[in-house]
Design a protein around this motif. Structure first.
Motif, PDB file in Angstrom:
ATOM      1  N   SER A  28       0.825  -1.213   0.000  1.00 19.73           N
ATOM      2  CA  SER A  28       0.000   0.000   0.000  1.00 19.73           C
ATOM      3  C   SER A  28       0.856   1.258   0.000  1.00 19.73           C
ATOM      4  O   SER A  28       0.376   2.342  -0.334  1.00 19.73           O
ATOM      5  N   ASP A  29       2.156   1.106   0.357  1.00 23.05           N
ATOM      6  CA  ASP A  29       3.079   2.243   0.323  1.00 23.05           C
ATOM      7  C   ASP A  29       3.640   2.489  -1.070  1.00 23.05           C
ATOM      8  O   ASP A  29       4.263   3.523  -1.315  1.00 23.05           O
ATOM      9  N   ALA A  30       3.468   1.518  -1.973  1.00 19.33           N
ATOM     10  CA  ALA A  30       4.021   1.645  -3.325  1.00 19.33           C
ATOM     11  C   ALA A  30       3.296   2.764  -4.075  1.00 19.33           C
ATOM     12  O   ALA A  30       2.066   2.807  -4.113  1.00 19.33           O
ATOM     13  N   ARG A  31       4.064   3.617  -4.691  1.00 21.63           N
ATOM     14  CA  ARG A  31       3.485   4.733  -5.422  1.00 21.63           C
ATOM     15  C   ARG A  31       3.846   4.681  -6.913  1.00 21.63           C
ATOM     16  O   ARG A  31       2.974   4.766  -7.773  1.00 21.63           O
ATOM     17  N   LEU A  38       3.736  -5.839  -7.223  1.00 14.62           N
ATOM     18  CA  LEU A  38       4.677  -6.948  -7.302  1.00 14.62           C
ATOM     19  C   LEU A  38       6.098  -6.449  -7.532  1.00 14.62           C
ATOM     20  O   LEU A  38       7.047  -6.927  -6.903  1.00 14.62           O
ATOM     21  N   ASN A  39       6.250  -5.477  -8.422  1.00 12.63           N
ATOM     22  CA  ASN A  39       7.575  -4.918  -8.693  1.00 12.63           C
ATOM     23  C   ASN A  39       8.121  -4.177  -7.471  1.00 12.63           C
ATOM     24  O   ASN A  39       9.325  -4.212  -7.197  1.00 12.63           O
ATOM     25  N   LEU A  83      -0.981 -12.926  -9.565  1.00 10.73           N
ATOM     26  CA  LEU A  83      -1.900 -11.867  -9.125  1.00 10.73           C
ATOM     27  C   LEU A  83      -1.537 -10.500  -9.685  1.00 10.73           C
ATOM     28  O   LEU A  83      -2.385  -9.611  -9.762  1.00 10.73           O
ATOM     29  N   GLN A  84      -0.272 -10.293 -10.016  1.00 14.08           N
ATOM     30  CA  GLN A  84       0.191  -9.045 -10.619  1.00 14.08           C
ATOM     31  C   GLN A  84      -0.267  -7.817  -9.820  1.00 14.08           C
ATOM     32  O   GLN A  84       0.119  -7.639  -8.694  1.00 14.08           O
ATOM     33  N   ASP A  85      -1.126  -6.988 -10.419  1.00 15.46           N
ATOM     34  CA  ASP A  85      -1.492  -5.716  -9.789  1.00 15.46           C
ATOM     35  C   ASP A  85      -2.324  -5.875  -8.518  1.00 15.46           C
ATOM     36  O   ASP A  85      -2.441  -4.937  -7.722  1.00 15.46           O
ATOM     37  N   SER A  86      -2.914  -7.054  -8.302  1.00 17.43           N
ATOM     38  CA  SER A  86      -3.686  -7.272  -7.079  1.00 17.43           C
ATOM     39  C   SER A  86      -2.833  -7.912  -5.973  1.00 17.43           C
ATOM     40  O   SER A  86      -3.338  -8.209  -4.892  1.00 17.43           O
ATOM     41  N   PHE A  87      -1.557  -8.122  -6.261  1.00 17.97           N
ATOM     42  CA  PHE A  87      -0.650  -8.733  -5.299  1.00 17.97           C
ATOM     43  C   PHE A  87      -0.508  -7.841  -4.067  1.00 17.97           C
ATOM     44  O   PHE A  87      -0.371  -6.620  -4.176  1.00 17.97           O
TER      45      PHE A  87
END
Length: 320
Positions: free
Chosen positions: A16-19, A24-25, A44-48
Motif C-alpha cells: 500500500s506504500d508503493a506509489r 509486485l515490482n 496476481l500481478q497488480d492485485s498482489f
C-alpha cells in the motif's frame, strides 16, 4: 527515544506504500534491496499484496513477511554479486513453502524451518500465500552457533524436534509484540536466538560462545565494579543467563566472579593511589570509590595482594 544501531535498522513497509511501481515490482525491489537480491513472480500481478517488517537484532536482521501466493528465486549471478556470505533461516508460520536448493527439493509445512545459503541459487514457492518469519544472518555469526550450516541447507528443520517450539515462540513473540519495548537488550536476544538455532540443529554449543560470554561478563564487571551492591545475579540478569550459567562459563576458564571483581577493584585502587591528582583523597574515600564499604577489610585485601598497606604503597610512590 534514543535510537541505538540495531534500532536504526527497524523498518515497516507494505504494498500500500508503493506509489511509482506496481505492487509486485515494488515488493521485488524492497526484498532485493533490504534482504537479498531475488526475482519474484505471481499470477496476481497488480492485485498482489505483501507487507514486511524488519528488526535489527545485534548482528542479524529479523524479517517478517506476509504475502499473497508467489514464487521467489535467486540465481547464481545474484549470489555471486554478494560480497559477504549470509544465511537465511525461514520459519513457515502460516502456509507451506516449496523449496529447491542445493540439490534438495522439499516442502516445508507450517510450523517448520528451512535454512538457505545466499551464496547459492534457490527457488521458493508459496502456493497458498505465506506468513514467513526469517532471520538474515552473517555466516561468521551463524557459525558461532552452528559450526557447519551448509549441511543443513534446503532441508526441513524442526519437524518432531521439541526444541523447535521455543524458537517458534521466540520468533512469533518478536513478530507480534515487536522489539521497541523489549525488556532485554537486543544483543542478549540475539544470543538467545542463536542458542535456540543450535538446539534445533542438534549441535553442541561452540566453545567460542563461552569465550565471548566470558568477555561480556568481564566487561560488565569492569564498568560497574564501583557499585558495592554488584552481584552475579545482576550481571546474569543483564546478559539474559542464569547465575549458575555465569559461574559455569567463568569456571571454564579457571576464573570466578568474586576473584575477577576483587582483582578489578584492587587494581583500580592501586591506580588511584598512584595518581598524583588523587594524593589529597583519603584512603577510605578511594576504597569507597572502587566498591569497598569497609576500609579495614580493604586494607587487609590490598596488603594480601600487593604485600604492602595502601598508605605504604602511596608513600613509596612519592619517594624520589
Amino acid at each position: 527515544m534514543v535510537i541505538n544501531p540495531s534500532e536504526a535498522r527497524d523498518r515497516r513497509w507494505s504494498t500500500s506504500d508503493a506509489r511509482d511501481l506496481a505492487p509486485l515490482n515494488a515488493f521485488k525491489a524492497v526484498v532485493s534491496a533490504e534482504i537479498a537480491e531475488m526475482s519474484v513472480e505471481s499470477r496476481l500481478q497488480d492485485s498482489f499484496r505483501a507487507s514486511w517488517t524488519r528488526y535489527g537484532l545485534g548482528p542479524i536482521d529479523l524479517n517478517f513477511l506476509e504475502c499473497d501466493a508467489q514464487k521467489t528465486s535467486r540465481s547464481i549471478e545474484m549470489a555471486k554479486r554478494d560480497q559477504r556470505p549470509f544465511f537465511e533461516l525461514l520459519y513457515a508460520r502460516k502456509g507451506r513453502i516449496q523449496v529447491s536448493h542445493c540439490d534438495e527439493i522439499s516442502e516445508i509445512p507450517s510450523g517448520a524451518f528451512v535454512l538457505l545459503s545466499d551464496q547459492k541459487p534457490y527457488s521458493l514457492e508459496f502456493p497458498d500465500g505465506s506468513v514467513c518469519l526469517t532471520a538474515h544472518m552473517p555466516e561468521d555469526w551463524l557459525r558461532q552457533w552452528v559450526p557447519d550450516p551448509n549441511r543443513l541447507v534446503g532441508k526441513p528443520l524442526g519437524l518432531g524436534v521439541p526444541w523447535s517450539l521455543p524458537l517458534q515462540g521466540l520468533l512469533t513473540a518478536f513478530a507480534d509484540a515487536g522489539l521497541e519495548t523489549a525488556p532485554l537488550p537486543r544483543f542478549v536476544l540475539a544470543d538467545q536466538f542463536g542458542a535456540m538455532c543450535a538446539l534445533v540443529a542438534n549441535v553442541k554449543l561452540p566453545e567460542k560462545h563461552n569465550s565471548e560470554l566470558a568477555t561480556r561478563i568481564k566487561s560488565f564487571i569492569l564498568e560497574y565494579y564501583p557499585n558495592p551492591t554488584l552481584t552475579p545475579a545482576t550481571i546474569a540478569g543483564h546478559l539474559g543467563i542464569s547465575t549458575r550459567h555465569l559461574h559455569r562459563v567463568l569456571a571454564t576458564f579457571n576464573e570466578s566472579y568474586s576473584g575477577l571483581l576483587l582483582e578489578t577493584r584492587l587494581n583500580k585502587a592501586a591506580q588511584l593511589l598512584a595518581t598524583p591528582s588523587q594524593a589529597i583523597v583519603s584512603i577510605s574515600d578511594i576504597a569507597w570509590s572502587v566498591g569497598f564499604v569497609d576500609q579495614s577489610h580493604f586494607a587487609r585485601l590490598f596488603k594480601s595482594a600487593f604485600n604492602t598497606t595502601p598508605s605504604q604503597y602511596r608513600s613509596s610512590l612519592r619517594q624520589p
